[in-house]
Scaffold this active site. Structure first.
Site, mmCIF file in Angstrom:
data_model
loop_
_atom_site.group_PDB
_atom_site.id
_atom_site.type_symbol
_atom_site.label_atom_id
_atom_site.label_comp_id
_atom_site.label_asym_id
_atom_site.label_seq_id
_atom_site.Cartn_x
_atom_site.Cartn_y
_atom_site.Cartn_z
ATOM 1 N N GLU A 1 0.824 -1.214 0.000
ATOM 2 C CA GLU A 1 0.000 0.000 0.000
ATOM 3 C C GLU A 1 0.856 1.261 0.000
ATOM 4 O O GLU A 1 0.513 2.257 -0.634
ATOM 5 C CB GLU A 1 -0.959 -0.024 1.200
ATOM 6 C CG GLU A 1 -2.056 -1.091 1.106
ATOM 7 C CD GLU A 1 -1.572 -2.502 1.434
ATOM 8 O OE1 GLU A 1 -0.408 -2.643 1.896
ATOM 9 O OE2 GLU A 1 -2.325 -3.470 1.227
ATOM 10 N N HIS B 1 -11.114 -6.614 8.698
ATOM 11 C CA HIS B 1 -11.891 -6.244 7.505
ATOM 12 C C HIS B 1 -13.114 -5.397 7.869
ATOM 13 O O HIS B 1 -14.095 -5.391 7.150
ATOM 14 C CB HIS B 1 -12.375 -7.499 6.757
ATOM 15 C CG HIS B 1 -11.265 -8.375 6.271
ATOM 16 N ND1 HIS B 1 -10.617 -9.265 7.092
ATOM 17 C CD2 HIS B 1 -10.691 -8.484 5.059
ATOM 18 C CE1 HIS B 1 -9.685 -9.908 6.392
ATOM 19 N NE2 HIS B 1 -9.702 -9.448 5.159
#
Lengths: 411, 334
Positions: free
Chosen positions: B57, B126
Site C-alpha cells: 500500500e 476487515h
C-alpha cells in the site's frame, strides 16, 4: 548445552580515540570494472554489481570503459559547481553559527554525487533528492539567492517559511520538494517515471537516499515498483557511511553492498566511487540511457564519506574518530577532479584560487541580496496569515475562520 | 444501480473523459476488484490505465503521488481500509503536505478509495472505520457516501478535485441499504430512491452535508452505514428527527450542522468507528461551539465500543438501532 543463537550487533570500525579503520571498504583499481551494454540483463550485470567502478587513477589520469570522455569545458564546469557547493555549505554553516539561520546541513565530501549526476542527466529529467543534494541545484543553475532565502525563511523563500532550512524545491529546475522523512521520495520518483512511460515520454526520474534510509520500507517499495513495471528511473543510494551516529552496517551494509539490494528483484546495481567525478558521471549516464531506452531501472550505490556532521544539531566527535575524513581511502572529490584537470594541463593553481575568490565574492553579494528579503527576526517579514494558504487549493471555511482568529489575537 | 455499479460507472466516466485518469490497486485490473468495483475497466481502457499493483500500500500511494506530480490523476484502491496503514507515511508526510510545503509548486490530485466499516463478518481486519485518523491530517479531504447516487457523484468530484481525497466506501452498503438488523432479509438498492443513478457524468460538491430526513425534535449527525440505521431507529421510536448525512468529514460543513441543531436543540451523533477520539468527538465539539445556548440536552454519542472489532460478537459491537434509540431517548428526555 546445545548451540544457541546470539544477536549479531554491528560495530562501527572505529570510535572516538581509535585510529580510523577503513579496511572494510572493498575497492577496485581505476579502469578495472567492465562496462556492460546498456541493454544488458540483470544477470549479465550481476558479476560487477559489487565491484567499485573508478575512472580517476592514482596518477590523476582517467582510465577505463566508464570514462565519460568529457571535454575540459565540462570538467571545469563540474569543478566549479562542486566548489560552489562546498563554499556555499561553509558560508551557510557560519551563518547558522552566527544565529542568522536556525539550522544547516552540509554535503562536504559528497559534492561529486549531486554535481556529476545532475550533469549526466537531461534538464527535463525529474530529480527527487534527499536533503544532502544541494549540488543538484547548483548544477542545474539555481540562483543561490533562492537557496539562501529558503534558509532564512524570509519573504523571498520559495517555501514561504514552511520548511526547515535546506528542504528546498525548484519547480522550474525540475527538482522535487525535499522531505525530512527518509526514503519517502523514492516511490514518488518511481511513480513519476511510470507516468512518463504511460504518457510515452522519454524523460526519466532520478532519486537519492542515504545508506541509513535503505532500511525504510519506501526504499523497498520503490525497488519493487521500479522492477515490476520496469520504470525509467535511477535510484541512487549515497553511502556516506554514517546516518547521524548509525553506521551503515545497521542498514545491512556489512552483509553486502547496497548496490546489490535490487538483484533479487532483477534491478541491476552498480557500485561507484562517489568521490570520482568521472566515474559518477559515467555510471549515471549509463543508467540514464538504460532507463531512457526502455531497458529499465538501475540501483546505483555511490560510495562516499560524510565529512561533516549530520547537521548543525549533531556532534560526530561523540561517535566517530575526528580524523576519519583524512584517512578516507577515496579522497576528496574536488581535489581529485582538480588534480585531473591540472594533469591535463587544463587548469592551474592560479585559476583555482581565482575561482575560489570569485565564488566567495559572489556568495557574499548573494547573501546581501538575500538579507534584503529579511531574516526570521529582521527586515521584511512574511505574514503569518500565509500559513493558511496552500493547505488546500481553495481555502475552506474553517481555515478562513482560524485565520481571522489569528489576526484578532495577534493584533 | 447498487453502490458497486455506481462507483464503477463513476470511474468509467472519468477514464473516458480524462486521459490522465488512471486506476491502480491490488486485484483491480484483470480480476475487477474483490468487490467488483473496477470490473471490466481494464478490458475497456487497457493495462496502462487500470494497473494491477504489487500488494504494497505504501508503494501504491507513493507511486501514485509521483504519477500525479507528473500530470496524471491516479485513483488508488486500498482493498480494505484496514490495510491502509503501510501508506500512512506517504499520505501524511507527502500527499497531504506537498502543496503547502512547496508553496503551491507541487501538488498531487490523488484519490484513495478504501472500503470501510463492518457488518460483513469481517472481524478486526476487515471491518475498521479509520476516518478520524485521516480527518486529523491537514491537507486531505475525507469523504464517505451512504448511497449509490451520492457515491457516484462524490467519487467523480473527488477525482476531479485538485486536492487529495480519501474516499471511504461503507462496504456493508455496496449491495443494499442496511438498517442495522442482521436478521432481516437483505434488501437491494432497487427500491431505494438513491439507487437510481444516471449513466452519465455528474458531480456532487465535496464539503456539503445532506439532510436525509427533516424533523424538529432532534438532530442526528451521522454518515455511512449508520445513516440507514439512524433513519430506521428514528422511525421505530416515532421521533421527528433531522438526520444529517455528513458526507464529507473534512472539510466539514459546519453551517448545515449548526443550523439544524440550533433549530432542534438536541443532538445525537452516530458512527461505527470506536468512540474515543472518534470523529464524533469533533462533531460534538463543533456543536458545542456553535450551538451551546440552543442545546436543551447533553449531546449523545453512539459509536463502536473502544475495543478491536470482534468477529464473534459483531452485533454486540455494531451500534445498531437499540443503541441509537437509547441515545435518542436520553437526548429527548433530558
Amino acid at each position: 548445552m546445545g548451540r544457541r543463537s546470539r544477536l549479531h550487533i554491528p560495530q562501527a570500525p572505529a570510535r572516538p580515540g581509535d585510529r580510523p579503520d577503513f579496511s572494510y571498504l572493498e575497492t577496485s583499481p581505476a579502469g578495472a570494472v567492465a562496462r556492460p551494454n546498456i541493454d544488458a540483463t540483470c544477470q549479465e550485470i550481476e558479476p560487477i554489481s559489487a565491484a567499485l567502478i573508478r575512472v580517476l587513477g592514482d596518477d590523476d589520469s582517467a582510465v577505463g570503459p566508464w570514462n565519460p570522455q568529457l571535454g575540459p569545458e565540462d570538467l571545469r564546469t563540474g569543478l566549479r559547481h562542486m566548489l560552489m557547493t562546498r563554499i556555499f555549505d561553509e558560508r551557510m554553516l557560519r551563518m547558522q553559527r552566527q544565529g542568522k539561520i536556525s539550522f544547516y546541513l552540509k554535503s562536504t565530501g559528497e559534492e561529486a554525487v549531486s554535481v556529476a549526476q545532475a550533469m549526466a542527466l537531461r534538464p527535463s529529467d525529474m530529480l527527487f533528492p534527499s536533503y544532502r543534494n544541494q549540488g543538484l541545484f547548483f548544477a542545474r543553475g539555481c540562483n543561490p539567492v533562492e537557496l539562501m532565502c529558503q534558509c532564512l525563511s524570509n519573504t523571498g523563500d520559495m517555501c514561504k517559511g514552511r520548511q526547515l532550512p535546506v528542504l528546498y524545491h525548484w519547480k522550474e529546475g525540475n527538482i522535487f520538494t525535499i522531505a525530512g522523512n527518509l526514503a519517502i521520495q523514492a516511490p514518488n520518483a518511481v511513480g513519476w517515471a511510470m507516468a512518463a512511460a504511460i504518457k510515452d515520454e522519454d524523460n526519466i526520474a532520478a532519486t537519492w537516499l542515504g545508506d541509513g534510509s535503505t532500511a525504510e520500507a519506501d526504499f523497498h517499495n520503490a525497488l519493487l515498483f521500479a522492477s515490476v513495471y520496469q520504470a525509467p528511473v535511477v535510484i541512487n543510494v549515497t553511502n556516506n557511511q554514517w546516518a547521524i551516529s548509525t553506521f551503515q552496517a545497521f542498514a545491512g551494509g556489512d552483509r553486502g553492498p547496497f548496490s546489490t539490494r535490487g538483484l533479487g528483484l532483477g534491478v541491476p546495481g552498480l557500485r561507484v566511487d562517489g568521490n570520482d567525478f568521472l566515474a559518477v558521471h559515467g555510471v549515471t549516464q549509463w543508467a540514464a540511457e538504460r532507463a531512457r531506452t526502455g531497458a529499465g531501472p538501475t540501483l546505483v550505490e555511490l560510495v562516499t564519506y560524510r565529512a561533516s556532521a549530520h547537521s548543525t544539531s549533531d556532534d560526530p566527535s561523540r561517535y566517530r574518530p575526528d580524523s576519519e575524513w583524512d584517512d578516507w581511502p577515496l579522497g576528496d572529490p574536488i581535489e581529485r577532479l582538480k588534480k585531473h584537470l591540472l594533469a591535463l594541463g587544463e587548469w592551474s593553481e592560479r585559476q583555482h584560487h581565482a575561482l575560489q575568490s570569485e565564488l566567495e565574492e559572489n556568495f557574499k553579494t548573494a547573501w546581501q541580496e538575500a538579507l534584503g528579503f529579511g531574516t526570521l527576526t529582521q527586515g521584511p517579514q512574511l505574514s503569518p496569515d500565509s500559513m493558511f494558504d496552500d493547505v488546500f487549493k481553495e481555502m475552506p471555511p474553517h481555515l478562513a475562520k482560524q485565520r481571522q482568529l489569528l489576526r484578532k489575537t495577534e493584533s | 444501480m447498487n453502490m458497486v455499479q455506481a462507483l464503477n460507472s463513476a470511474m468509467d466516466n472519468m477514464l473516458e473523459r480524462d486521459p490522465n485518469v488512471v486506476l491502480m490497486g491490488q486485484d483491480i485490473g484483470y480480476f475487477g476488484g474483490v468487490f467488483r468495483c473496477t470490473q471490466g475497466l481494464q478490458g475497456k481502457y487497457g493495462e496502462h490505465r487500470v494497473l494491477d499493483t504489487p500488494i504494497a500500500e505504501g508503494g501504491m500511494v507513493g507511486t501514485a503521488i509521483g504519477m500525479a506530480v507528473n500530470g496524471l490523476r491516479p485513483v488508488v484502491e486500498i482493498q480494505f481500509a484496514d490495510y491502509i496503514y503501510p501508506a500512512i507515511d506517504q499520505i501524511v508526510s507527502q500527499l497531504a503536505r506537498l502543496r503547502h510545503r512547496s508553496a503551491g509548486s507541487f501538488w498531487a490530485p490523488v484519490t484513495i478509495r478504501a472500503p470501510c466499516g463492518g457488518g460483513i463478518r469481517g472481524g478486526q481486519t476487515h471491518s475498521q472505520s479509520p476516518e478520524s485518523l485521516f480527518t486529523h491530517i491537514c491537507g486531505i479531504k475525507v469523504v464517505m457516501p451512504s448511497n449509490p447516487y451520492d457515491a457516484k457523484g462524490l467519487l467523480i468530484s473527488a477525482i476531479e478535485d485538485d486536492d487529495p481525497v480519501l474516499f471511504l466506501e461503507p462496504k456493508r452498503l455496496y449491495n443494499g441499504p442496511f438498517d442495522g438488523d442482521p436478521d432481516k432479509p437483505a434488501v437491494g438498492w432497487g427500491e431505494h430512491p438513491h439507487g437510481e443513478v444516471p449513466e452519465d457524468h455528474y458531480g456532487l460538491p465535496l464539503g456539503i452535508a445532506k439532510t436525509v430526513t427533516q424533523g424538529d425534535a432532534v438532530t442526528i449527525l451521522t454518515y455511512g452505514t449508520m445513516v440507514h440505521v439512524c433513519v430506521a431507529a428514528a422511525r421505530a421510536l416515532g421521533v421527528s428527527a433531522d438526520i444529517i448525512d455528513v458526507c464529507t468529514m473534512a472539510p466539514l460543513d459546519t453551517d448545515t450542522i449548526a443550523k439544524s441543531v440550533q433549530r432542534t436543540g438536541r443532538c445525537v451523533i452516530a458512527h461505527e468507528a470506536t468512540r474515543f477520539s472518534g470523529f464524533g468527538a469533533e462533531l460534538a465539539a463543533t456543536v458545542q461551539e456553535e450551538c451551546f445556548w440552543h442545546l436543551n440536552a447533553p449531546i449523545q454519542r453512539v459509536a463502536g465500543w473502544d475495543t478491536p472489532y470482534p468477529h464473534a460478537f459483531e452485533w454486540s459491537y455494531f451500534p445498531g438501532q437499540n443503541r441509537v434509540i437509547a441515545a435518542l431517548k436520553v437526548a429527548l428526555e433530558s
